[in-house]
Design an enzyme around this catalytic site. Structure first.
Site, short mmCIF file in Angstrom:
data_model
loop_
_atom_site.label_atom_id
_atom_site.label_comp_id
_atom_site.label_asym_id
_atom_site.label_seq_id
_atom_site.Cartn_x
_atom_site.Cartn_y
_atom_site.Cartn_z
N ASP A 8 -14.74 11.10 57.91
CA ASP A 8 -15.81 11.11 56.92
C ASP A 8 -17.09 11.49 57.68
OD1 ASP A 8 -17.23 10.62 54.48
OD2 ASP A 8 -17.93 8.75 55.39
N ASP A 10 -21.10 11.17 56.56
CA ASP A 10 -22.20 10.20 56.55
C ASP A 10 -21.65 8.79 56.76
OD1 ASP A 10 -23.63 12.45 55.86
OD2 ASP A 10 -23.92 11.86 53.77
N GLU A 16 -25.73 6.86 57.72
CA GLU A 16 -25.76 6.82 56.25
C GLU A 16 -27.17 6.33 55.87
OE1 GLU A 16 -23.68 7.29 53.30
OE2 GLU A 16 -25.74 6.93 52.71
N GLY A 18 -28.53 5.68 53.07
CA GLY A 18 -28.68 4.88 51.86
C GLY A 18 -29.42 5.67 50.78
N ASN A 53 -17.55 13.52 50.52
CA ASN A 53 -18.03 13.56 49.14
C ASN A 53 -19.51 13.94 49.13
OD1 ASN A 53 -15.56 12.58 48.26
ND2 ASN A 53 -16.33 10.55 47.68
N ARG A 113 -12.84 14.45 44.94
CA ARG A 113 -13.72 13.34 45.31
C ARG A 113 -12.88 12.17 45.80
NH1 ARG A 113 -18.69 10.93 44.52
NH2 ARG A 113 -18.69 8.82 43.69
N LYS A 114 -13.11 11.76 47.06
CA LYS A 114 -12.37 10.62 47.58
C LYS A 114 -12.68 9.38 46.74
CE LYS A 114 -14.42 11.41 51.46
NZ LYS A 114 -14.98 11.24 52.81
N ASP A 139 -16.11 5.05 56.71
CA ASP A 139 -16.97 3.86 56.61
C ASP A 139 -16.97 3.29 55.21
OD1 ASP A 139 -18.59 6.07 55.57
OD2 ASP A 139 -20.21 4.59 55.51
MG MG Z 1 -19.38 7.69 54.54
ZN ZN Z 2 -14.53 17.12 43.64
#
Ligand code: MG
Ligand code: ZN
Length: 204
Positions: A8, A10, A16, A18, A53, A113-114, A139
């Site tokens: 992954d 971010d 990340e 936020g 994503n 999209r995960k 994460d």
């Molecule tokens: Mg992430």
């Molecule tokens: Zn998608």
């Protein structure tokens, strides 16, 4: 066939932030050790593949062109420490329709999209990956859920969301990572270690 480490982005390779997430290249701050971790993956024979994503596109915060500048920055920073990324697969979608300022073309319920698995399946089609020796590092529990659905070993990190985003699973048991690590460097080091951990080690 080569194994892959699916990262992954971010919260794993970069911080990340936020809020609405990474909206431009200036928001990209590497997590210490991320570039070295990607480099070590490569040196050990793994493909280094980012699966990410990017609902910011559907929400109208980032254009596809803007996303390319973000990914270029991620690649550039990782490469400063010798980390070369083989490919980046991203989902620009979000299922919420009609959001003001959003991009309607991307406001769809998709399979990429995960925790959906289409990004992984695309990577496998492109590279012919040995899934049995491959790993996901994430994460978010969405990452873990996607990795589990693909039958990958799933390693969580305590950076970013730290796999604590259980609120995404109000009606069902959240997916559980196989192992948790302090950060991506520790997770990759474990992947690459000889099998003395009682777990599959390097690519052979
Ligand atoms: Mg992430
Ligand atoms: Zn998608």
């Amino acid at each position: 066939m080569r194994p892959a480490i699916f990262f992954d982005c971010d919260g794993v390779l970069n911080e990340e932030p936020g809020g609405h997430g990474v909206l431009g290249p200036d928001d990209v701050r590497l997590i210490p050790g991320a570039g070295e971790a990607v480099r070590a993956s490569h040196e050990a024979g793994y493909l280094a593949i980012i699966v990410t994503n990017r609902a910011q596109v559907a929400k109208g915060f980032v254009t596809l062109a803007g996303l390319e500048t973000i990914f270029a920055r991620v690649r550039e920073l990782l490469a400063q420490d010798g980390g070369l990324v083989d490919a980046i697969y991203f989902c620009p979608h979000h299922p919420e329709r009609g959001r003001p300022g959003g991009a309607p073309d991307f406001q769809i319920a998709c399979e990429c999209r995960k925790p959906g698995t289409l990004l992984f399946r695309r990577a496998i089609a492109d590279f012919g990956i040995d899934l049995g020796r491959s790993v996901l590092i994430g994460d978010s529990l969405r990452d873990i859920g996607a990795g589990r659905a693909m039958g990958l070993k799933t390693y969580g990190v305590r950076t970013g969301f730290a796999c604590r985003d259980v609120e995404r699973y109000p009606d069902q048991a959240p997916p559980v990572p196989d192992r948790m690590f302090a950060d991506v460097g520790a997770a990759v080091a474990f992947c690459l270690a000889p099998a003395e951990h009682g777990q599959a080690g390097g690519p052979d």
